[in-house]
Each structure stands twice: as structure tokens, then as C-alpha cells.
Design an enzyme around this catalytic site. Structure first.
Site, PDB file in Angstrom:
ATOM      1  N   THR A  95       0.842  -1.198   0.000  1.00  0.00           N
ATOM      2  CA  THR A  95       0.000   0.000   0.000  1.00  0.00           C
ATOM      3  C   THR A  95       0.874   1.245   0.000  1.00  0.00           C
ATOM      4  O   THR A  95       2.003   1.224   0.471  1.00  0.00           O
ATOM      5  CB  THR A  95      -0.934   0.048   1.226  1.00  0.00           C
ATOM      6  OG1 THR A  95      -0.149   0.030   2.414  1.00  0.00           O
ATOM      7  CG2 THR A  95      -1.931  -1.096   1.217  1.00  0.00           C
ATOM      8  N   ASN A 143       0.712   4.893   1.543  1.00  0.00           N
ATOM      9  CA  ASN A 143      -0.002   5.662   2.566  1.00  0.00           C
ATOM     10  C   ASN A 143       0.061   7.143   2.232  1.00  0.00           C
ATOM     11  O   ASN A 143       1.132   7.661   1.916  1.00  0.00           O
ATOM     12  CB  ASN A 143       0.615   5.426   3.939  1.00  0.00           C
ATOM     13  CG  ASN A 143       0.467   3.991   4.389  1.00  0.00           C
ATOM     14  OD1 ASN A 143      -0.209   3.198   3.747  1.00  0.00           O
ATOM     15  ND2 ASN A 143       1.095   3.645   5.485  1.00  0.00           N
ATOM     16  N   GLU A 196      -4.778   4.212   3.162  1.00  0.00           N
ATOM     17  CA  GLU A 196      -3.822   3.287   2.554  1.00  0.00           C
ATOM     18  C   GLU A 196      -4.351   2.868   1.192  1.00  0.00           C
ATOM     19  O   GLU A 196      -5.447   2.330   1.088  1.00  0.00           O
ATOM     20  CB  GLU A 196      -3.619   2.072   3.454  1.00  0.00           C
ATOM     21  CG  GLU A 196      -3.080   2.454   4.823  1.00  0.00           C
ATOM     22  CD  GLU A 196      -2.938   1.265   5.753  1.00  0.00           C
ATOM     23  OE1 GLU A 196      -3.053   0.114   5.294  1.00  0.00           O
ATOM     24  OE2 GLU A 196      -2.714   1.504   6.954  1.00  0.00           O
TER      25      GLU A 196
END
Length: 180
Positions: free
Chosen positions: A40, A42, A117
């Protein structure tokens, strides 16, 4: 764990979507890639994202390199992360890609801060910490849930990814691919 509700994606985009925004990619906890195998990116929880209910969303995103000096920074767990600001991204990695975005507290991990995320549905060759991420949130998949096992969490994330791909293949959603 609360059971996963059925997801119904409308054929046409409904208000309040799309939500168009941008954020600079920060280092997270390092769990998406390392523990879940689902990396992911962020980004800060903006006031617009903060208005949304916690949960999983689908949409489009693209990375924009930043002309800034590269540097190593220390993550909250003590690990050093290299911020190349997206300067190592190849041309084919600067396209617009589907994304599944989690906004919330990640109850499985007992997070103390709300996070945004983004799982970009593309395999990247290098990290891109520090790059800008432009996004268009197109709709909601499900509320944030807690899980009793990591395997159940991974299975639900993979289902979210499939729902994202199916939703964004609809013509009314596809046209936003070029608007961010």
C-alpha cells in the site's frame, strides 16, 4: 469478525463521488507488503477523505514524481526507508491505475491513528515513497471490518481488489481514468 456485507456497485456514479484529491506518499507500518503481500501507498487523511465513513473504496490513481532530494528516513518501527520521490518510476508506471483505498483505523492491527492506505493495482519495480499520488475515489465497497485471522483479512482484501476491477470496467467509471 462482522460478516462482510454484499457489495452493490451502481452503474452510474452517485454523489458524493468522485472525490478528487492528492497526497504525498508517506512511509507506513510496512505491513502491507511484508505481512500481507499486498503493498500500500499511505497518504495523509485529508479533510475530504476524513468526511467519508471508515471503510474500503475504489477509484483511480496515478503517481507523480517530485523533484526533491532523495533521502533515507526512519519509520515508526525504527526501519530506514529510502524516499526516492518517485524518480525511479518508469514511464509505464506513470499511467493511471485502479486503486482500492482503505480509510480507517485497521482494527486488526489496533491502529491508534486513522490512515488512508492505497493499494495500486499494478506491480511496480521500485518503491516510490515521497511521490505525489493523485486520486479519484469513485465509490464505496464496504465498511471497515475486524478479522480473527490474517488469512481472512487477506481474502477480503483480494475480494476488494476484484470488486474494484469490475466496478472500474463500467463505462461511467472508465471515463474518469483520464481526469486525474
Amino acid at each position: 469478525m462482522t460478516s462482510r456485507p454484499e457489495t452493490k456497485i451502481p452503474d452510474e456514479i452517485t454523489s458524493p463521488y468522485p472525490i478528487i484529491g492528492a497526497g504525498t506518499i508517506e512511509s507506513g507500518f510496512g505491513r502491507g507488503s511484508a505481512e500481507l503481500g499486498i503493498p500500500t501507498a499511505n497518504i495523509p487523511v485529508t479533510s475530504e477523505l476524513n468526511k467519508l465513513e471508515t471503510g474500503i473504496y475504489y477509484g483511480w490513481c496515478r503517481l507523480v514524481p517530485r523533484n526533491q532530494e532523495c533521502a533515507a528516513k526512519q519509520r515508526s518501527d525504527g526501519k530506514k526507508v529510502y524516499f526516492n520521490n518517485g524518480t525511479k518510476l518508469a514511464d509505464d508506471e506513470l499511467e493511471t491505475f485502479p486503486m482500492a483505498m482503505s480509510i480507517g483505523w485497521n482494527p486488526f492491527y489496533n491502529n491508534e491513528t486513522k490512515t488512508a492506505e492505497v493499494h495500486i493495482i499494478h506491480k511496480f519495480r521500485e518503491n516510490f515513497y515521497g511521490a505525489d499520488l493523485r486520486y479519484a475515489v469513485m465509490g464505496h465497497i464496504r465498511p471497515e471490518l475486524n478479522y480473527t485471522t490474517k488469512e481472512a483479512l487477506i481474502a477480503d482484501i483480494n475480494k476488494d481488489i476484484e470488486i474494484t476491477k469490475d466496478a472500474l470496467s463500467k463505462p461511467s467509471y472508465e471515463k474518469y481514468r483520464t481526469k486525474i
